[in-house]
Design a protein around this motif. Structure first.
Motif, short mmCIF file in Angstrom:
data_model
loop_
_atom_site.label_atom_id
_atom_site.label_comp_id
_atom_site.label_asym_id
_atom_site.label_seq_id
_atom_site.Cartn_x
_atom_site.Cartn_y
_atom_site.Cartn_z
N TYR A 1 59.63 130.26 16.97
CA TYR A 1 58.23 131.68 16.06
C TYR A 1 58.01 132.28 16.80
CZ TYR A 1 53.62 132.98 14.21
OH TYR A 1 52.51 133.66 13.84
N PHE A 2 57.64 131.98 18.47
CA PHE A 2 57.32 131.84 19.17
C PHE A 2 58.77 132.64 19.41
CE2 PHE A 2 54.56 128.47 19.96
CZ PHE A 2 53.21 129.08 20.92
N ASN A 3 59.96 133.04 19.98
CA ASN A 3 60.32 133.58 20.19
C ASN A 3 60.49 134.94 19.15
OD1 ASN A 3 61.79 131.96 22.27
ND2 ASN A 3 63.31 131.19 21.10
N LEU A 4 60.33 134.83 18.25
CA LEU A 4 60.08 135.60 17.01
C LEU A 4 58.87 136.84 17.96
CD1 LEU A 4 60.34 137.49 14.10
CD2 LEU A 4 58.82 135.75 13.26
N ALA B 1 47.05 135.44 16.85
CA ALA B 1 47.14 136.52 15.83
C ALA B 1 46.27 137.46 16.24
CB ALA B 1 45.11 136.13 14.63
N TYR B 2 45.86 138.03 17.81
CA TYR B 2 45.65 139.03 18.04
C TYR B 2 47.02 139.33 18.55
CZ TYR B 2 43.58 142.44 21.67
OH TYR B 2 43.47 143.48 21.80
N ALA B 3 47.42 139.22 19.14
CA ALA B 3 48.74 139.48 20.12
C ALA B 3 50.28 140.21 19.22
CB ALA B 3 49.28 138.19 21.11
N TYR B 4 50.17 139.69 17.63
CA TYR B 4 51.54 140.12 17.65
C TYR B 4 51.43 141.51 16.29
CZ TYR B 4 50.43 136.64 13.31
OH TYR B 4 49.95 135.96 12.45
N THR C 1 54.64 130.71 27.73
CA THR C 1 54.89 132.37 26.73
C THR C 1 53.39 132.66 27.40
OG1 THR C 1 55.67 130.83 24.53
CG2 THR C 1 54.04 132.98 24.03
N ILE C 2 53.78 133.88 28.18
CA ILE C 2 52.02 134.40 28.34
C ILE C 2 52.32 135.54 27.68
CG2 ILE C 2 51.83 136.13 30.53
CD1 ILE C 2 54.03 134.85 31.72
N ILE C 3 50.82 135.66 27.22
CA ILE C 3 50.22 136.34 26.22
C ILE C 3 48.96 137.55 27.05
CG2 ILE C 3 48.95 136.52 24.06
CD1 ILE C 3 49.91 134.20 23.66
N SER C 4 49.44 138.62 27.00
CA SER C 4 48.61 139.23 27.41
C SER C 4 48.45 140.81 26.91
CB SER C 4 48.40 139.41 29.21
OG SER C 4 48.09 140.21 29.81
N SER C 5 47.78 141.70 27.99
CA SER C 5 48.16 142.85 27.68
C SER C 5 49.66 143.57 28.38
CB SER C 5 46.66 144.36 28.04
OG SER C 5 47.07 144.28 29.52
N GLN C 6 49.93 145.08 27.86
CA GLN C 6 51.20 145.55 27.77
C GLN C 6 51.36 145.23 29.30
OE1 GLN C 6 52.30 148.28 25.20
NE2 GLN C 6 52.77 146.99 23.67
N GLU C 7 49.82 146.09 29.61
CA GLU C 7 49.96 146.37 31.16
C GLU C 7 49.83 145.42 31.85
OE1 GLU C 7 47.43 147.36 28.79
OE2 GLU C 7 48.79 149.00 27.67
N ASN C 8 49.13 143.96 32.47
CA ASN C 8 48.93 143.25 32.32
C ASN C 8 50.66 143.00 32.68
OD1 ASN C 8 46.43 143.32 32.97
ND2 ASN C 8 46.05 141.93 31.38
N LEU C 9 51.29 142.70 31.75
CA LEU C 9 52.88 141.80 31.23
C LEU C 9 53.50 142.76 32.68
CD1 LEU C 9 52.99 140.65 28.18
CD2 LEU C 9 52.93 139.48 30.02
N ALA C 10 53.33 143.92 32.43
CA ALA C 10 54.24 145.01 33.38
C ALA C 10 53.64 144.69 34.99
CB ALA C 10 54.31 146.42 32.83
N ARG D 1 53.23 142.10 23.96
CA ARG D 1 52.31 141.61 24.50
C ARG D 1 52.03 139.89 24.38
NH1 ARG D 1 47.21 143.77 20.72
NH2 ARG D 1 48.94 143.60 19.22
N ILE D 2 53.32 139.76 24.23
CA ILE D 2 54.15 138.47 24.35
C ILE D 2 55.43 138.09 25.49
CG2 ILE D 2 54.68 135.76 23.18
CD1 ILE D 2 52.45 137.37 20.78
N ASP D 3 55.08 137.72 26.49
CA ASP D 3 56.52 136.68 27.38
C ASP D 3 56.81 135.82 26.89
OD1 ASP D 3 58.28 137.07 28.32
OD2 ASP D 3 57.36 137.42 30.61
N VAL D 4 57.81 135.42 26.47
CA VAL D 4 58.39 133.85 26.89
C VAL D 4 59.48 134.43 27.42
CG1 VAL D 4 59.28 132.45 24.56
CG2 VAL D 4 58.04 133.99 23.57
N GLN D 5 59.50 133.06 28.36
CA GLN D 5 60.58 132.65 29.38
C GLN D 5 60.48 130.91 29.06
OE1 GLN D 5 58.41 133.08 32.79
NE2 GLN D 5 58.04 135.26 32.34
#
Length: 125
Positions: free
Chosen positions: A80-83, A47-50, A108-117, A90-94
């Protein structure tokens, strides 16, 4: 621990069967409670991540996740996770491969955009 004080019948005998039934019931639902708590935590993260243009899980699946007598098919969960992954930064699905039943096995990795980068940097730590 179940309090067994004042659990006596008319003859003063301890109601052991009542205590055992309560213990079995408590043990039966202990695992279900922990699974429910984990599910609520994950849904809270989602809920926080999208962003707002992505439907919430209840409207996407047609019912509240974890509702009685309602199961969500794995295909719908993956969809849903792919969506979420496509529409949120903020979500990376592999997809890691396939399960033994041939379904997609996802991470699925859920984090801030900075952390995902900087994900590779964190993997090397």
């Amino acid at each position: 621990m179940i309090n067994i004080k004042n659990r006596f019948d008319r003859n003063g005998s301890l109601l052991v069967s009542w205590v055992r039934k309560k213990e079995r019931t408590a043990m039966k639902y202990k695992n279900m409670k922990s699974i429910a708590v984990c599910g609520i935590f994950i849904l809270g993260l989602l809920a926080y991540a999208y962003p707002n243009d992505i439907p919430d899980p209840e409207s996407f699946f047609g019912h509240k996740p974890g509702a009685d007598f309602k199961l969500i098919r794995w295909e719908k969960i993956v969809e849903y996770f792919n969506l979420l992954g496509e529409n949120s930064g903020r979500i990376d699905v592999q997809e890691l491969g396939e399960t033994t039943l041939g379904h997609p096995f996802i991470l699925t990795i859920i984090s801030s955009q900075e952390n995902l980068a900087n994900l590779e940097k964190y993997r090397n730590i």
